[in-house]
Design a protein around this motif. Structure first.
Motif: not given
Lengths: 308, 308
Positions: B19-26, B42-46, B69-74
């Motif tokens: 899971a592309p966890m923001g701040g965790v999955a670098g 790679i996760g990018m969170g809020s 890569i995982g991003l957040i909608g906003w």
């Protein structure tokens, strides 16, 4: 048809047990599930009496298939005759849940009956094993009716299987062939299924309640104490029930302290009139998979058809 | 090793995605998962920025394995350069979740990238399919971090699989070989795993947080908005996060309106000092299965060892 070492040892054709839902899983449902190759369970809920149990037991006399009985901890404690009546009927499985004293276990074993109990986390699973219970029902938070809504079915089931050696039945949200395949793939001994059987024509539910279940979707359930508090049922605060959300839960869930006699009167009237905009229907999250009123045998056939 | 048509089509050795966890999955975690045969994300969170993404992408340059890569909608909406930077890196999978506008889908397809999004109920699953998203992540209520905690993983996964034809990844509470076997038995395309990888040595978490995760059990998580409200994070009320319960959640969960500046100061200090009696750690209910700090490759080996 799927089978497990446990279902074979219990002389079942399929590793499916109907949850002993009080007021829903009567003798007719139990007999239908057992005739279809599963383990039919008669459930006695918080309103259990010896005469009510006797009445339901008439349906399984002469069945020539194994069946089971499910009781509630405080029912067994306060009415010892319930346990004796249950054991005298010769069930293959006796489940007693929601209690924390265990004299019933030895009594059931003396009667030649396999014992089971519902657990909601690892700690309670270990306690039940230590008490000599032979089969655990890992009941995940998705499940309908009363239970401790803590851990989800998949996580609960797999972590318990990783740590105990007794057979573990999976419960909570299992209402499809895919879900049955999933829990059997974990190494579960079988599935303990409530909601999908509650909607069957053999259950004790009124037709009007079945129709509401058929129409409900995956996000239409809520766990609440509102009905228990309003109706004065003796369920503890740690054991809310998962029900179909309706105007009563929208209004009173979380505000049980404010329930007044007018609201309680409205609820009683709604129950009498089978008005499920207000009256409770227990249901788990699997209710979204329940799309038609079927005989229990058809549910079993559908669940076993996924190739699990 | 388990495989599915989807994992094979993505040239993965195993049907496992972190899971592309923001701040965790670098990038380090993503590279480790991809090298071990899964799909590293790679996760990018809020708090996503182009420069933060660029920094993490250095770990997957020259990897010669697929990554995502995982991003957040906003984030995508407010910073279009994020999407362009992500696509320019050549990910095999782009996941954008927690949004309800879909221009990123066509943009990703134009770039030759497979698209995915998290869904929490049948309705959102259908909406994502209608928007052209190619892979659904059925994220059950057991999952750690932010998400809509509605339906449990098993029910959500199976009901979606019964109704859509696109590949569906199972997410929420999957942290053991048994759980992986279960979701693959349903027909899922693979498992999307957060918590078990968050505890890996390659994650961006501080060692102190990993130690707290290892010690936590199945009932030690809670869904809350307390941290988001206290820290002023822009997550909507419909998307709480599942975290390890601690003194901060005990005190403030459900009382976010009463948060005062003293409490917020204490929280900031705790985060700076890595004091997880107060500071947040995202974790799903599978955290009870996470019992040691391992390399990501060892987690994958453990998950695939159940014979699934």
């Amino acid at each position: 048809m799927p089978a497990t070492p446990w279902s074979t040892s219990m002389t079942l054709d399929v590793p499916i047990v109907n949850a002993p839902m009080g007021g829903v899983a009567g003798g007719a449902l139990a007999a239908a599930v057992s005739r279809a190759g599963g383990l039919g369970m008669i459930g006695m809920g918080s309103a259990a009496t010896v005469s009510a149990l006797d009445e339901q037991l008439t349906h399984v006399r002469g069945l020539e298939r194994p069946f089971g009985i499910g009781l509630i901890g405080w029912g067994v404690r306060s009415r010892p005759a319930l346990l004796e009546t249950a054991l005298a009927a010769g069930p293959a499985l006796l489940s007693v849940s929601f209690g924390d004293d265990w004299p019933w276990v030895a009594r059931a074993h003396d009667a030649g009956c396999v014992t089971a109990t519902q657990v909601a986390d690892l700690h309670s699973a270990q306690r039940a094993v230590d008490a000599g219970v032979q089969v655990l029902v890992a009941r995940g938070a998705e499940g309908g009716g009363h239970g401790r809504p803590t851990v989800g079915t998949l996580t609960l089931l797999t972590e318990i299987l990783d740590r105990v050696t007794v057979p573990v039945l999976a419960a909570g949200g299992i209402a499809s062939g895919r879900a049955l395949s999933a829990v059997l793939a974990t190494g579960a001994a079988g599935a303990w299924i409530g909601t999908a059987f509650a909607a069957c024509k053999e259950s004790l539910l009124p037709d009007a309640a079945r129709a509401v279940m058929i129409a409900a979707g995956d996000t239409d359930t809520v766990t609440t104490r509102a009905f228990d508090v309003a109706l004065g049922y003796p369920w503890p605060a740690t054991l809310p029930e998962r029900v179909l959300r309706n105007t009563f839960t929208d209004r009173w869930d979380g505000r049980e302290d404010e329930l007044d006699s007018a609201a309680i009167d409205v609820l009683h009237t709604a129950i009498d009139e089978q008005d499920y905009r207000v009256a409770p229907i227990n249901a788990g999250q699997g209710v979204g998979e329940v799309r038609t009123v079927e005989p229990a045998a058809a549910v079993i056939e559908r669940l076993c058809g996924h190739g699990g």
